[in-house]
Design a protein around this motif. Structure first.
Motif, PDB file in Angstrom:
ATOM      1  N   GLU A  35       0.837  -1.207   0.000  1.00 19.92           N
ATOM      2  CA  GLU A  35       0.000   0.000   0.000  1.00 19.92           C
ATOM      3  C   GLU A  35       0.875   1.261   0.000  1.00 19.92           C
ATOM      4  O   GLU A  35       0.565   2.237  -0.684  1.00 19.92           O
ATOM      5  CB  GLU A  35      -0.944   0.005   1.213  1.00 19.92           C
TER       6      GLU A  35
ATOM      7  N   HIS B 109       0.766   8.828  -6.124  1.00 20.52           N
ATOM      8  CA  HIS B 109       0.708  10.232  -5.691  1.00 20.52           C
ATOM      9  C   HIS B 109       1.793  10.520  -4.659  1.00 20.52           C
ATOM     10  O   HIS B 109       1.522  10.717  -3.476  1.00 20.52           O
ATOM     11  CB  HIS B 109      -0.689  10.622  -5.187  1.00 20.52           C
TER      12      HIS B 109
ATOM     13  N   ARG C 229       2.156   1.685  -3.465  1.00 23.88           N
ATOM     14  CA  ARG C 229       1.093   2.158  -4.352  1.00 23.88           C
ATOM     15  C   ARG C 229       0.939   3.675  -4.223  1.00 23.88           C
ATOM     16  O   ARG C 229       0.858   4.390  -5.225  1.00 23.88           O
ATOM     17  CB  ARG C 229      -0.203   1.424  -3.987  1.00 23.88           C
ATOM     18  N   ALA C 230       0.939   4.146  -2.977  1.00 16.53           N
ATOM     19  CA  ALA C 230       0.840   5.597  -2.754  1.00 16.53           C
ATOM     20  C   ALA C 230       2.060   6.304  -3.349  1.00 16.53           C
ATOM     21  O   ALA C 230       1.933   7.363  -3.975  1.00 16.53           O
ATOM     22  CB  ALA C 230       0.732   5.881  -1.256  1.00 16.53           C
TER      23      ALA C 230
END
Lengths: 160, 187
Positions: free
Chosen positions: A35, A43, A38-39
């Motif tokens: 996660e 972004h 992914r961040a």
């Protein structure tokens, strides 16, 4: 363990209480680590002038190679027509996006064939070195997701 | 079979980036902070300096990579290295294949890696063969791994928690190989 399903749970279509969810919970650092990645690729704090919309479109193009619909749906189809072409696996008219599309396909499908000329093509299309690094991480992250989702999907009928 | 495979000892390769890495004297505070996130921080390698152009992804990936390859319990280290090696061979990442073949050899001896580098898949023990078959099928685009691969691993005594570890070690090299090979060359 988080209560909110992460991107991989969503792609697998699993929820707390399922055997596969319990299996994933044995490695909380893999769940939280993915996660965080992914961040970082979608972004990041330092955007390097690559918009989240462009990043999501590119990720959608790459994960679509695997044909796992729920994984692809994790990257919503962009409203912008040029980015939608990129996301949909078409060849965008914009030369920079087209260069990016070609590179994404190369990295997703035949990474062994990648060479310095492909990085030159991105530079000629106007991408900076830091942007090329950030895009490389993004493409490769999507390839990681494909393998985790495909592999864990095979353990869905997990044994006790 | 009584034929013997010559045991090879692989020499380390050197990786050189195609793109200019971050020079320490030019690095931003966040890049400097990012570059400290390495197992041994004495010297910052060209690989780390190349990826430090994007400090966010570098830090996040390194944390995940270390968890997958070094987390306590679960699948043994050698099998994780073999998963990494299988992915690296398919993805054409010579440098990663060399590093993880040497790690595997250090952990369990040179029999498996010598067989692989000699193209002698038939000489692998059944567990290593099952791991390599799965690594190759999961690394393919799109992946072709199926239930038969999982059953083959289970038949070798692998628990699902261990298979989960193997999946992640293969997958993280689906990521790392796509950086190391496209962004540089090794010799």
């Amino acid at each position: 363990m988080t209560a909110v399903p992460d991107a991989i749970d969503q792609a697998l279509g699993i929820a707390p209480g399922s055997p596969l969810h319990a299996l994933r919970a044995l490695r909380p650092e893999f769940v939280s680590g993915a996660e965080a990645c992914r961040a970082a690729v979608l972004h990041p704090e330092e955007t390097l002038d690559l918009s989240p919309e462009l990043r999501r479109a590119l990720a959608r193009r790459v994960v679509a190679w695997a044909g796992h619909d729920r994984l692809t749906d994790g990257y919503p189809r962009p409203a912008d027509p040029a980015l939608a072409a990129l996301a949909d696996g078409e060849m965008p008219e914009d030369p920079a996006l087209a260069a990016l599309a070609r590179h994404a396909d190369l990295i997703a499908a035949t990474p062994a064939k990648a060479g310095p000329e492909h990085l030159s093509a991105l530079q000629e299309a106007g991408f900076s070195v830091p942007q090329i690094i950030a895009l490389s991480e993004l493409l490769a992250f999507a390839c990681y997701q494909i393998r985790v989702v495909h592999g864990l999907g095979l353990l869905k009928e997990t044994r006790a | 079979m009584t034929d013997t495979i010559p045991q090879v000892t692989l020499k380390p390769l050197t990786w050189t980036p195609h793109l200019p890495p971050v020079e320490i004297e030019d690095a931003t505070p966040r890049q400097l902070e990012a570059m400290k996130v390495t197992p041994s921080a004495k010297k910052v390698s060209p690989y780390v300096r190349t990826l430090a152009h994007d400090p966010d992804s570098y830090v996040a990936r390194t944390v995940l990579f270390n968890a997958i390859m070094y987390a306590e319990g679960g699948l043994n280290r050698a099998d994780r290295e073999l998963g990494a090696l299988g992915a690296s061979l398919i993805n054409g990442c010579k440098y990663c294949a060399n590093v993880h073949a040497r790690q595997h050899a250090r952990l369990t001896g040179t029999a498996t890696t010598s067989a692989l580098f000699a193209g002698r898949r038939d000489a692998l023990n059944p567990r290593d063969a099952a791991i390599m078959d799965f690594a190759e099928a999961l690394t393919a685009t799109p992946p072709t791994a199926d239930q038969s691969h999982v059953e083959a691993l289970r038949a070798q005594g692998m628990e699902d928690a261990e298979i989960q570890d193997l999946i992640h070690s293969i997958a993280i090299f689906g990521w790392a190989n796509r950086l190391m090979h496209p962004l540089g060359h090794s010799d």
